[in-house]
Write an enzyme that holds these catalytic residues in place. Sequence first.
Site, mmCIF file in Angstrom:
data_model
loop_
_atom_site.group_PDB
_atom_site.id
_atom_site.type_symbol
_atom_site.label_atom_id
_atom_site.label_comp_id
_atom_site.label_asym_id
_atom_site.label_seq_id
_atom_site.Cartn_x
_atom_site.Cartn_y
_atom_site.Cartn_z
ATOM 1 N N ARG A 136 0.838 -1.204 0.000
ATOM 2 C CA ARG A 136 0.000 0.000 0.000
ATOM 3 C C ARG A 136 0.870 1.250 0.000
ATOM 4 N NH1 ARG A 136 -5.387 -0.779 1.047
ATOM 5 N NH2 ARG A 136 -5.946 -2.821 1.860
ATOM 6 N N ARG A 181 -10.063 2.650 -1.776
ATOM 7 C CA ARG A 181 -8.795 2.171 -1.225
ATOM 8 C C ARG A 181 -8.541 2.836 0.117
ATOM 9 N NH1 ARG A 181 -6.642 -2.130 -2.691
ATOM 10 N NH2 ARG A 181 -4.587 -1.433 -2.033
ATOM 11 N N ILE A 182 -7.928 2.101 1.000
ATOM 12 C CA ILE A 182 -7.492 2.691 2.275
ATOM 13 C C ILE A 182 -6.114 3.286 2.044
ATOM 14 C CG2 ILE A 182 -6.788 2.160 4.636
ATOM 15 C CD1 ILE A 182 -8.902 -0.116 4.533
ATOM 16 N N ASN A 201 -13.187 13.006 2.167
ATOM 17 C CA ASN A 201 -13.808 11.809 1.592
ATOM 18 C C ASN A 201 -15.317 11.892 1.774
ATOM 19 O OD1 ASN A 201 -13.879 9.024 0.597
ATOM 20 N ND2 ASN A 201 -14.400 8.447 2.697
ATOM 21 N N HIS A 210 -18.686 9.591 2.296
ATOM 22 C CA HIS A 210 -19.095 8.242 2.694
ATOM 23 C C HIS A 210 -20.623 8.161 2.686
ATOM 24 C CE1 HIS A 210 -18.938 4.327 4.498
ATOM 25 N NE2 HIS A 210 -19.869 4.713 5.360
ATOM 26 N N ASP A 238 -12.788 5.759 7.330
ATOM 27 C CA ASP A 238 -14.038 6.496 7.558
ATOM 28 C C ASP A 238 -14.114 7.066 8.974
ATOM 29 O OD1 ASP A 238 -14.825 5.839 4.957
ATOM 30 O OD2 ASP A 238 -15.826 4.014 5.599
HETATM 31 C C1 GRF Z 1 -20.694 6.870 -3.592
HETATM 32 O O1 GRF Z 1 -21.836 6.378 -2.957
HETATM 33 C C2 GRF Z 1 -19.630 7.142 -2.579
HETATM 34 O O2 GRF Z 1 -20.103 7.669 -1.401
HETATM 35 C C3 GRF Z 1 -19.105 5.747 -2.358
HETATM 36 O O3 GRF Z 1 -19.042 5.190 -3.646
HETATM 37 C C4 GRF Z 1 -20.030 5.807 -4.447
HETATM 38 C C5 GRF Z 1 -19.314 6.381 -5.629
HETATM 39 O O4 GRF Z 1 -20.185 6.911 -6.553
HETATM 40 N N1 GRF Z 1 -17.872 5.729 -1.642
HETATM 41 P P1 GRF Z 1 -19.645 7.733 -7.789
HETATM 42 O O5 GRF Z 1 -18.446 6.972 -8.348
HETATM 43 O O6 GRF Z 1 -19.275 9.096 -7.319
HETATM 44 O O7 GRF Z 1 -20.797 7.737 -8.759
#
Ligand code: GRF
EC number: 2.1.2.2
Length: 227
Positions: free
Chosen positions: A67, A93-94, A109, A111, A147
């Site tokens: 990583r 990815r982390i 980010n 979530h 997250d």
């Molecule tokens: C979104 O729901 C985001 O929160 C999650 O993956 C999805 C990505 O959607 N981590 P997109 O690629 O922006 O359409």
Amino acid sequence: MSKLPIAVLISGGGSNLQALIDKIEEGILDVDIKMVLSNRAGAYGLERAKTHSIPTCVLSHKDFKSREDFDGEMVRILKETGAQAVVMAGFMRIITPVFLNAFSGRIINIHPALLPSFAGAGGQTEAGEYGVQISGCTVHFVDEKMDNGAIIIQAAVPAMPGEDVDVLAKRILRVEHRILPQATQWLAEGRLRTEGRFVKLGLADVAKAEQDTDFPCLINPPLEYGF
Ligand code: GRF
């Protein structure tokens, strides 16, 4: 106002990337996307970037031993573009301290759940299966845990008992497209101050400071008469 040079990391469809691009083109998001980097070659978000003449890069994590090696190469590529901040928009990815330290305090980010509930991949599915009445999404600073970083903004949406997870995911995605550009604009304006777990939003100007704030509130199922 000068524009903050950013990189956007994606792994898939890139609808959140598109939301950023749309707000830039509307003239209300003051960032310059220097590069869209995907760890997956087939990510549709790459096409979206190309359509808007944004440089793209595919860097597969599978080509690296660790990583840290992968992150080191991402840092090298992104620094070369002049990016000063990073928006993770569906990047699956982390990341390690190698990446974190290179953009310290400047990585956010999105979530698709109300953190700290339902962290990790599949947040929408887990929330739906758990039977929550309200779900939503979170934009947060990225730290060394998944997250976990300080929360910048959250939005709630109703979750309907037993509904198809795809329907819930779409409802969440629609608000992702609103809060991610907003958080990115606050970052660009330098208005996000982190104190421990708290992110304090600096005021935009004096006029706004004197306005009453109307706090929106979502309750689902809706309250009935008299309550
Ligand atoms: C979104 O729901 C985001 O929160 C999650 O993956 C999805 C990505 O959607 N981590 P997109 O690629 O922006 O359409």
